[in-house]
Design an enzyme around this catalytic site. Structure first.
Site, PDB file in Angstrom:
ATOM      1  CG  HIS A 125       0.293   6.518  -0.673  1.00 17.69           C
ATOM      2  ND1 HIS A 125      -0.647   7.084  -1.211  1.00 17.69           N
ATOM      3  CD2 HIS A 125      -0.149   5.857   0.561  1.00 17.69           C
ATOM      4  CE1 HIS A 125      -1.901   6.975  -0.561  1.00 17.69           C
ATOM      5  NE2 HIS A 125      -1.461   6.059   0.424  1.00 17.69           N
ATOM      6  CD  GLU A 178      -4.850   6.616   0.772  1.00 17.70           C
ATOM      7  OE1 GLU A 178      -4.330   5.445   0.433  1.00 17.70           O
ATOM      8  OE2 GLU A 178      -4.605   7.356   1.734  1.00 17.70           O
ATOM      9  CG  HIS A 186      -1.775   1.110   1.400  1.00 19.12           C
ATOM     10  ND1 HIS A 186      -2.987   1.003   1.288  1.00 19.12           N
ATOM     11  CD2 HIS A 186      -1.523   2.399   1.755  1.00 19.12           C
ATOM     12  CE1 HIS A 186      -3.674   2.239   1.289  1.00 19.12           C
ATOM     13  NE2 HIS A 186      -2.618   3.131   1.615  1.00 19.12           N
ATOM     14  CD  GLU A 187       1.495   3.593   3.728  1.00 18.92           C
ATOM     15  OE1 GLU A 187       1.777   4.408   3.091  1.00 18.92           O
ATOM     16  OE2 GLU A 187       0.462   3.209   4.290  1.00 18.92           O
ATOM     17  CE1 TYR A 244      -7.007   9.667   3.883  1.00 20.89           C
ATOM     18  CE2 TYR A 244      -4.855  10.301   5.179  1.00 20.89           C
ATOM     19  CZ  TYR A 244      -5.587   9.689   4.211  1.00 20.89           C
ATOM     20  OH  TYR A 244      -4.731   9.136   3.183  1.00 20.89           O
ATOM     21  CG  HIS A 262      -6.294   8.444   9.349  1.00 27.28           C
ATOM     22  ND1 HIS A 262      -5.517   7.346  10.100  1.00 27.28           N
ATOM     23  CD2 HIS A 262      -5.957   8.306   8.186  1.00 27.28           C
ATOM     24  CE1 HIS A 262      -4.951   6.618   9.369  1.00 27.28           C
ATOM     25  NE2 HIS A 262      -5.078   6.830   8.202  1.00 27.28           N
ATOM     26  CB  ILE A 263     -10.490  12.821  11.454  1.00 35.31           C
ATOM     27  CG1 ILE A 263     -10.614  12.550  12.594  1.00 35.31           C
ATOM     28  CG2 ILE A 263     -10.679  11.830  10.237  1.00 35.31           C
ATOM     29  CD1 ILE A 263     -12.240  12.379  12.907  1.00 35.31           C
ATOM     30  CG  PHE A 264      -9.626  14.483  15.878  1.00 37.28           C
ATOM     31  CD1 PHE A 264     -10.444  15.430  15.455  1.00 37.28           C
ATOM     32  CD2 PHE A 264     -10.043  13.200  16.275  1.00 37.28           C
ATOM     33  CE1 PHE A 264     -11.848  15.370  15.594  1.00 37.28           C
ATOM     34  CE2 PHE A 264     -11.272  12.980  16.368  1.00 37.28           C
ATOM     35  CZ  PHE A 264     -12.214  14.218  16.168  1.00 37.28           C
ATOM     36  CB  ALA A 265      -2.995  14.504  15.073  1.00 36.66           C
TER      37      ALA A 265
END
Length: 702
Positions: free
Chosen positions: A485, A511, A481-482, A619, A613-616
């Site tokens: 990217h 992605e 996966h990585e 995303y 993902h969504i707070f730091a």
């Protein structure tokens, strides 16, 4: 100040960052000196700017990129080599960095020059990539507060500063929570069922904690919340109370005491909502979608469609697991809970398919997996990846460095690989980020293209004794996966640096390449290439491959639902949550959990406190992007299935087509346009649903 620059490796002109020399003490003086110089360059640009490429875009890119590169180095070290000194340095200088970014994004002379280019009679003569550069910069400026005046702009800037601080604190609290938890076990009964790899890792951790006599066979063992340790316990430990304790600790990370992220989440959501309204949006999700392909309604529709498709399969999964556990005489069936699901799920998979993931580890050694991955890249993309250790300084002894060559043997990119878990100073998860992006304007020698350089970072189980890192298939998929990217960054042929690699791509399409690469882990030829016993060299038995193939969709509906919880709660928090209202963040999570979990969430579940993902990260109102992109990636991979996965010539041709569209063009064209070029039509969700086993497979025509 010249002496500061001369002594500070952050400020050197380098081909590769001097990671071996950069220390926390360099961060504050280095960043401040850099910002001082960039401020001079920005003032000069504003004074002399003209609405032409050479007089606007090139100098703008140089300023923007220089900060991105140097701050990226600091940010990277914070993620892989955390220390109190480094954290304090970043916290001290981060406001200065944010202030300059705001100054750059809110520059009226630069904005008006971009706008003049957009409105000029020469607009239609620009390449698609250059048009994208201009359009992205105009949109970024609007979202960066360029149109706000006086008090509103000041408030917007204060919010941006505070959000940066809160994100940094959020991530630091998670690291501290993981580091603070350790469970010392001395009784062999407590570790019954744990595989040899997990016992070896736990003994190695015990030694690092000062228990010098620790050994895999006899202990003592130290269990942590690092992914390799946690997953092994949840899947294999017979000790139910240990599984429960670890599950509760994992779900409670950073939710109590001085490292409680709850008030940070509430403040982040409050500030994001206020910022969105300052810019004229109803909520932060609407603002976020400005840089994405989807609208809020479209994202919610996709999540709900997938949820409905997965629900019955997940119900059946749970019934199958409970029936199996009951058949094995499990007393906990009457009180089945979250810490039982993965344990009994693994036992059912072993029984149904004859597969024990831990017993397969010897066939997936990291060196063999990497070799197979590089062979696949050679086949698909006509590149050659070679070790280049020693050509670039590294931050840890286990980090490897590689050169990517084209078919003529010419270097086209480089990357670092940092594969192993280090719970004491490295954050969890896996990621790719950019050191340098491809750019003509930023050539190191003023003549050739600046080549891209990537970090690929994972948290694999480290080598134990004389054994290499032995991986599970899920860990294999993570590294593929990585590298997806990384290939999008490294194989970019886009010379406009502001839209090369992953830059400028709508976020819900980033992605595609990564998820595309995951599909290859299940293909026979690839699996047989990477799966060789680390001691004997024996290939994975054909029978085992067939079992893995049969088991590919085992509990796929349940796993999809689990992930859709994260996507759904992310959208809810950023579109419907009212700060200080009647519903708390945990009320919303519980409500979402009722639609996405067959077994209700624990009332005390605090997963949100570790939802980086969504707070730091980037995303926020965008976690759905994984599935928006997976619709495209699954459809793209189905093109390879259609030509025949055993048709080497056709696969090579299709691989080059994928390289020359998705990977080469970066953000220079819209993702939908690129997809249509590759497939000749718009994406269909059917290949994705088939890959999860949620609709029947396509039957080839006779």
């Amino acid at each position: 100040m010249a002496s500061v620059a001369g002594e500070n490796p952050l400020l050197w002109s380098f081909t590769f960052p001097p990671y071996d020399l950069i220390q926390p003490k360099h961060v504050v003086p280095g960043i401040r000196q850099l910002l001082k110089q960039l401020e001079i360059e920005l003032a000069e640009l504003e004074r002399s700017v003209e609405p032409t490429w050479d007089k606007l875009v090139v100098p703008f890119e140089k300023i923007w990129d220089r900060l991105k590169v140097v701050w990226g180095i600091v940010n990277h070290l914070s993620a892989v080599k955390d220390s109190p000194e480094l954290r304090a340095a970043v916290e001290e200088v981060q406001p200065d960095k944010v202030q300059f970014q705001l100054r750059l994004s809110q520059s009226k002379p630069i904005y008006m020059s971009f706008k003049t280019i957009r409105e000029s009679s020469d607009w239609d003569t620009l390449s698609k990539a250059r048009k994208r550069v201009v359009e992205v910069q105009l949109k970024t400026a609007i979202l960066g507060g360029i149109s706000l005046e006086d008090d509103k702009r000041d408030r917007f800037n204060d919010i941006k500063q505070e959000l940066e601080k809160l994100g940094l604190k959020f991530e630091g609290n998670i690291l501290d929570a993981i580091k603070s938890y350790e469970k010392v076990l001395t009784d062999k009964k407590d570790v019954e069922g744990l595989p040899a790899t997990a016992l070896g890792l736990a003994a190695q951790m015990a030694v690092s904690k000062g228990l010098k006599e620790a050994a895999a066979e006899n202990g003592p063992w130290v269990i942590t919340l690092s992914p390799p340790s946690y997953r092994s316990v949840m899947q294999h430990a017979h000790n139910r109370s240990l599984r429960e304790e670890l599950y509760r600790a994992y779900m409670a990370r950073a939710s109590t005491g001085e490292i409680n992220n709850t008030p940070i989440i509430e403040q982040i959501l409050k500030l994001r909502l206020e910022m969105a309204k300052l810019l004229g949006y109803n909520n932060y999700a609407e603002l976020s979608m400005e840089m994405k392909m989807a609208t809020v309604d479209q994202a919610e529709k996709l999540v709900e469609e997938l949820r409905v498709a997965a629900w019955n399969a997940a119900l059946q999964d749970m019934e199958d697991i409970k029936n199996f556990a009951e058949g094995q005489g499990a007393k906990e069936v009457a009180d089945f809970n979250h810490w039982d699901i993965n344990f009994w799920g693994e036992r059912l998979r072993e029984s149904r398919y004859g597969i024990n993931e831990e017993e397969l580890r010897p066939f997936f050694s990291l060196p063999k997996v990497i070799d197979g991955l590089f062979d696949l890249a050679r086949t698909l993309f006509d590149i050659d990846i070679q070790p280049a250790d020693g050509e670039a300084p590294v931050w840890d002894i286990d980090v490897k460095f590689f050169c990517v060559n084209n078919s003529l043997g010419t270097p086209i990119a480089y990357f670092y690989l940092d594969p192993y878990s280090r719970p004491s100073n490295k954050r969890g998860g896996a990621w790719m980020d950019e050191v340098f992006g491809r750019s003509r304007a930023l050539s190191h020698d003023g003549k050739s293209i600046r080549l891209p350089v990537a970090h690929v970072v994972c948290n694999q189980t480290p080598p134990l004794g004389d054994k290499p890192s032995l991986m599970t298939l899920s860990e294999v998929k993570a590294i593929f996966h990585e590298f997806g990217h990384a290939f999008q960054l490294m194989l970019s042929q886009q010379d406009e640096g502001l839209v090369s690699g992953t830059r400028g791509i709508e976020w819900d399409a980033v992605e595609v390449a990564s998820q595309f690469m995951e599909n290859w882990c299940h293909q026979r030829d690839i699996l047989m290439t990477i799966a060789k016993h680390y001691e004997t060299g024996e290939n994975l038995p054909e029978e085992t491959h067939m079992k893995l193939l049969s088991a590919r969709t085992f509990r796929a509906g349940s796993e999809l639902l689990r992930q859709l919880r994260f996507a759904s709660v992310d959208l809810e928090l950023h579109s419907k949550y009212i700060p200080g209202g009647s519903e708390s963040i945990y009320d919303i999570d519980q409500r979402v959990g009722q639609r996405t979990h067959v077994i209700s969430l624990l009332p005390e579940d605090r997963f949100l406190c570790s939802f980086s993902h969504i707070f730091a990260d980037t995303y926020a109102a965008g976690y759905y992007s994984y599935w928006w992109a997976e619709v495209m990636s699954a459809d793209a991979f189905s093109a390879f299935e259609e030509v025949g996965l055993d048709n080497y010539k056709a696969i090579k041709e299709m691989g080059l087509k994928f390289r020359d569209t998705f990977l080469a063009e970066g953000g220079g064209r819209s993702p939908l346009e690129i997809f249509n070029d590759f497939r000749g039509r718009e994406p269909s969700p059917e290949p994705l649903l088939r890959s999860y086993g949620l609709i029947p497979p396509t039957v080839a025509a006779a």
